[in-house]
Design a protein around this motif. Structure first.
Motif, PDB file in Angstrom:
ATOM      1  N   LYS A  50       0.963  -1.391  -0.021  1.00  0.00           N
ATOM      2  CA  LYS A  50       0.055   0.022  -0.171  1.00  0.00           C
ATOM      3  C   LYS A  50       1.023   1.218  -0.035  1.00  0.00           C
ATOM      4  N   ASP A  51       0.392   2.185  -0.758  1.00  0.00           N
ATOM      5  CA  ASP A  51       0.984   3.423  -0.692  1.00  0.00           C
ATOM      6  C   ASP A  51       2.531   3.557  -1.222  1.00  0.00           C
ATOM      7  N   THR A  52       2.768   2.383  -2.240  1.00  0.00           N
ATOM      8  CA  THR A  52       4.062   2.462  -2.791  1.00  0.00           C
ATOM      9  C   THR A  52       3.645   2.068  -4.224  1.00  0.00           C
ATOM     10  N   ARG A  53       5.085   1.918  -5.065  1.00  0.00           N
ATOM     11  CA  ARG A  53       4.667   1.760  -6.347  1.00  0.00           C
ATOM     12  C   ARG A  53       5.735   0.526  -6.520  1.00  0.00           C
ATOM     13  N   GLN A  54       5.298  -0.366  -7.461  1.00  0.00           N
ATOM     14  CA  GLN A  54       6.354  -1.534  -7.743  1.00  0.00           C
ATOM     15  C   GLN A  54       6.187  -1.726  -9.489  1.00  0.00           C
ATOM     16  N   LYS A  55       7.096  -2.501  -9.818  1.00  0.00           N
ATOM     17  CA  LYS A  55       7.399  -2.665 -11.235  1.00  0.00           C
ATOM     18  C   LYS A  55       6.461  -3.707 -11.635  1.00  0.00           C
ATOM     19  N   VAL A  56       5.765  -3.339 -12.913  1.00  0.00           N
ATOM     20  CA  VAL A  56       5.039  -4.303 -13.455  1.00  0.00           C
ATOM     21  C   VAL A  56       5.261  -4.404 -14.817  1.00  0.00           C
ATOM     22  N   ARG A  57       5.249  -5.685 -15.344  1.00  0.00           N
ATOM     23  CA  ARG A  57       5.411  -5.830 -17.012  1.00  0.00           C
ATOM     24  C   ARG A  57       4.020  -6.421 -17.761  1.00  0.00           C
ATOM     25  N   ILE A  58       3.724  -5.653 -18.649  1.00  0.00           N
ATOM     26  CA  ILE A  58       2.282  -5.952 -19.213  1.00  0.00           C
ATOM     27  C   ILE A  58       2.728  -6.433 -20.681  1.00  0.00           C
ATOM     28  N   ASN A  59       1.957  -7.388 -21.149  1.00  0.00           N
ATOM     29  CA  ASN A  59       1.882  -7.826 -22.662  1.00  0.00           C
ATOM     30  C   ASN A  59       0.516  -7.848 -23.105  1.00  0.00           C
ATOM     31  N   VAL A  60       0.118  -7.369 -24.075  1.00  0.00           N
ATOM     32  CA  VAL A  60      -1.298  -7.135 -24.789  1.00  0.00           C
ATOM     33  C   VAL A  60      -1.125  -7.795 -26.291  1.00  0.00           C
TER      34      VAL A  60
END
Length: 141
Positions: free
Chosen positions: A45-55
């Motif tokens: 919560k209240d933090t950002r983290q790396k995500v990888r997205i493929n579409v």
């Protein structure tokens, strides 16, 4: 090289989304990495983290040729901009929710007849390159 030595690719494998017999092209966004406020745990919560997205999209081709005009094709840049809009709306608990929102967004365009979305958290589990979910949705008419 032994089979065990083969390193799996981080990307989605090629899918048969393009099909000339059905006038369908494949539009994709591959390995888009961004920061997102995502997760159910208190430390997320209240933090950002790396995500990888493929579409991956199956897109109906018009009878008229696109004529080298951007407004006549599904634009991958618009897909990325819309992903950014979804993420900027605030904290999301589940990768499943983010994947569903992205899939729904892509199906707003009537030319898109199928979508596959993979969302991976890159920092969630120590020792794992990524964890996440992959979904597939189709337009049924």
């Amino acid at each position: 090289m032994a089979h065990d030595d083969v390193k799996p690719a981080a990307s989605l494998s090629h899918l048969p989304y393009a099909d000339a017999t059905r006038s369908v092209r494949h539009v994709f966004v591959r390995d888009y990495v961004t920061d997102a406020e995502i997760g159910v745990w208190e430390h997320e919560k209240d933090t950002r983290q790396k995500v990888r997205i493929n579409v991956d999209l199956s897109v109906l081709e018009n009878n008229d040729h696109h004529g080298d005009q951007l407004d006549k094709v599904v634009c991958y840049n618009d897909i990325v901009l819309n992903i950014q809009k979804i993420i900027s709306q605030g904290h999301i608990n589940l990768v499943e929710t983010l994947a569903e929102e992205i899939a729904t967004m892509t199906l707003v365009d009537n030319r898109v007849i199928g979508t596959r979305v993979r969302v991976e958290k890159l920092e969630a589990v120590e020792g794992a390159a990524s964890v996440g979910v992959e979904i597939e949705r189709h337009r049924y008419s």
